[in-house]
Design an enzyme around this catalytic site. Sequence first.
Site, PDB file in Angstrom:
ATOM      1  CG  HIS A   8      -0.240   0.084   2.516  1.00 12.25           C
ATOM      2  ND1 HIS A   8       0.275   1.257   3.032  1.00 12.25           N
ATOM      3  CD2 HIS A   8       0.045  -0.875   3.425  1.00 12.25           C
ATOM      4  CE1 HIS A   8       0.842   1.019   4.190  1.00 12.25           C
ATOM      5  NE2 HIS A   8       0.719  -0.275   4.463  1.00 12.25           N
ATOM      6  CD  GLU A  81       1.868  -5.496   8.441  1.00 13.86           C
ATOM      7  OE1 GLU A  81       2.206  -6.696   8.595  1.00 13.86           O
ATOM      8  OE2 GLU A  81       2.484  -4.712   7.703  1.00 13.86           O
TER       9      GLU A  81
END
Length: 175
Positions: A8, A81
Amino acid sequence: MEILLIRHGETAWNRVRRMQGHVDTPLNEEGLRQAAALGLALAAEKPDAIYSSDLQRARMTAQPVAQAHQMNIQFDTELRERCYGAFEGLLYEEITQRYPDEFAAWHARDLHTRFPSGDREAETLHEFHQRSVRAVERIARQHSHGRIVVVTHGGVLDCIYRAATGMPVEVRRDF
């Protein structure tokens, strides 16, 4: 089959080294610029599917790619994550002060240390690695031919790199 693995774009928390984990932070102005550039860079690619972590920093990064190809993004919580429990939301310096032993275990890449719980229960490195690899392997099985875009997080990419190269999970990064 080809899988394009993408981290990202930048968030305000990345810039100040604040632990994000499962906290759902958006891209900052630089991250939005990076996402737009990614959309342009991948405009000539012809993906068969686009997957993203469901956290907004990954979703926002994947969106310009999806728009360029008029495709839907398939959101996957398994691409998130690592959950860091009580570390989440703290600056790295704050973590070292409040949780010195756990911070040392994190840097030592201890496979089975579970950090203190915060809003969520933390994952061990072993649990996180298994989840990350399982998610990408599942996506690969679903699309055994073609090109897949996967937008995720740095920790997930670290796990996939290690699985692909045979690098042990507990060894410090060499990249």
